[in-house]
Motif scaffolding. Sequence first.
Motif, short mmCIF file in Angstrom:
data_model
loop_
_atom_site.label_atom_id
_atom_site.label_comp_id
_atom_site.label_asym_id
_atom_site.label_seq_id
_atom_site.Cartn_x
_atom_site.Cartn_y
_atom_site.Cartn_z
N MET A 279 0.81 -1.17 -0.20
CA MET A 279 -0.03 -0.11 -0.10
C MET A 279 0.95 1.12 0.22
SD MET A 279 -2.77 -1.17 2.80
CE MET A 279 -2.13 -1.77 4.24
N ILE A 280 0.20 1.96 -0.65
CA ILE A 280 1.11 3.41 -0.41
C ILE A 280 0.37 4.89 -0.26
CG2 ILE A 280 2.60 5.16 -2.48
CD1 ILE A 280 1.44 1.77 -3.41
N VAL B 275 4.40 -0.04 2.72
CA VAL B 275 3.44 -0.24 3.65
C VAL B 275 2.83 -1.66 3.43
CG1 VAL B 275 1.77 -0.63 5.70
CG2 VAL B 275 2.72 1.32 5.16
N VAL B 276 3.30 -3.04 3.71
CA VAL B 276 2.69 -4.19 3.88
C VAL B 276 2.15 -4.83 5.10
CG1 VAL B 276 3.51 -6.81 3.53
CG2 VAL B 276 5.14 -5.24 2.22
N MET B 277 1.00 -4.91 5.09
CA MET B 277 0.47 -5.62 6.67
C MET B 277 0.14 -6.66 6.64
SD MET B 277 -2.35 -3.94 8.53
CE MET B 277 -3.92 -3.86 7.19
N GLU B 278 0.24 -8.14 7.41
CA GLU B 278 -1.08 -8.90 7.40
C GLU B 278 -0.85 -8.98 8.50
OE1 GLU B 278 2.67 -11.66 6.58
OE2 GLU B 278 2.64 -11.35 4.71
N ILE C 284 2.93 -5.35 10.63
CA ILE C 284 3.06 -4.10 9.68
C ILE C 284 4.26 -3.87 10.44
CG2 ILE C 284 2.92 -1.24 9.38
CD1 ILE C 284 0.15 -1.62 11.26
N TRP C 285 5.16 -3.75 8.45
CA TRP C 285 6.39 -3.02 7.75
C TRP C 285 6.21 -2.27 7.03
CZ3 TRP C 285 4.37 -7.93 7.70
CH2 TRP C 285 5.10 -9.20 7.96
#
Length: 374
Positions: free
Chosen positions: A53-54, A103-106, A115-116
């Motif tokens: 995500m941006i 953002v990378v979220m799992e 969240i990274w």
Amino acid sequence: MRKFIFTLQAGAVLLGLAACDKKPAYEADAKDAVAHITVVDDKGSPQVGAVVMIFDEKGYEKFQQDRKTEPLGVTLTLRNGQVSYRLPYQQWFTAGSRLVTFVVMEEADEENYHIWSVSRTVKAAEQVKVDFKLDRTPTGSGESGVTEDVKEPGENEVSENPDSPTDSVGTLFEMFDQENGHTLFGEALFLDSDLGFDGGGRYTIVDAGMVQSLKELNALSFDRAARRISAWPGHGYFICKDISLMEFPSGKRAMAIGSEYAKIRVAEWIVRDEKKIGVKFNYTYDKIKADGLPEWGKVYDVKLAGDKTIEIPLPANSSDSECAPWGKAPLRISFANDHATIQITDEKAAAGNEYRFVIRAGAGYTEAKLRLVE
């Protein structure tokens, strides 16, 4: 986590189908920025279909308070764990540089998620690298479950990702020709409509021929240099700033020591509707090393009395060296195998006078001075 990812993937598919039915909202613009995103796990394995995500500045602030905040953009990584995402100029940069957060979220549920995030200060027409390493180690009891990997804005580092489809080193760059986006590299270099690299009045380009990797582009030479050179997949090129170049009496050119130049290797054509409209290449930077030359600005003292002569050693590791006066400096120069003899011929010679000269060894040169002393 599965529900979250499937929802975003489905949305991406719908967006893709919609794009087939109508003209894109914008055409590629030379001022667009491009983010080259890589997602791997803690062992370095590429993460296929990772949702990235941006967010802009305000959007990310809201996201930190509410994980359901909608991003300005969403993209998915490809089979190699990589994807390039274009940031349109009109949407992002009309007011100048922006802080962009990826953002990378799992998440498994409301209480368990990771969240990274990677933040970059991005300007128009810039190419940036965004690297994620997903460490999914469970957090301790009572912790929020949030993992943040925030990288402060800074210079792009060189990638050595062995899974790169183009090269094992360097940063990927997509260059569209002047009729299809007119992408600029170094704010001047571009690809003309005949698919040739054009220095834009600021760069000289050297074709190094076929190379397998950027690692093979070692010794800079100006034997095949021009302001405009055809682009070919598989070829390596050196991109040198004209302001750093000097032509010597022999007709050979060299760059000032310490000057930076780019090394690129063209990987493949960019093709649209069966027409070549650009190239993809990997690039990195290097600097001209002194390699036995005196440091820039070194001063040699010459006695005013006598014949005003001095011997200047030439680099022992170079069989291609020369020495020349700077401009119209009144100097007479002769050469031996390992040194140049310089004589000051100024009729108005006086203590304290200085005379500039240059020394070249291969593709590098330096500037030094002779100073008359009592």
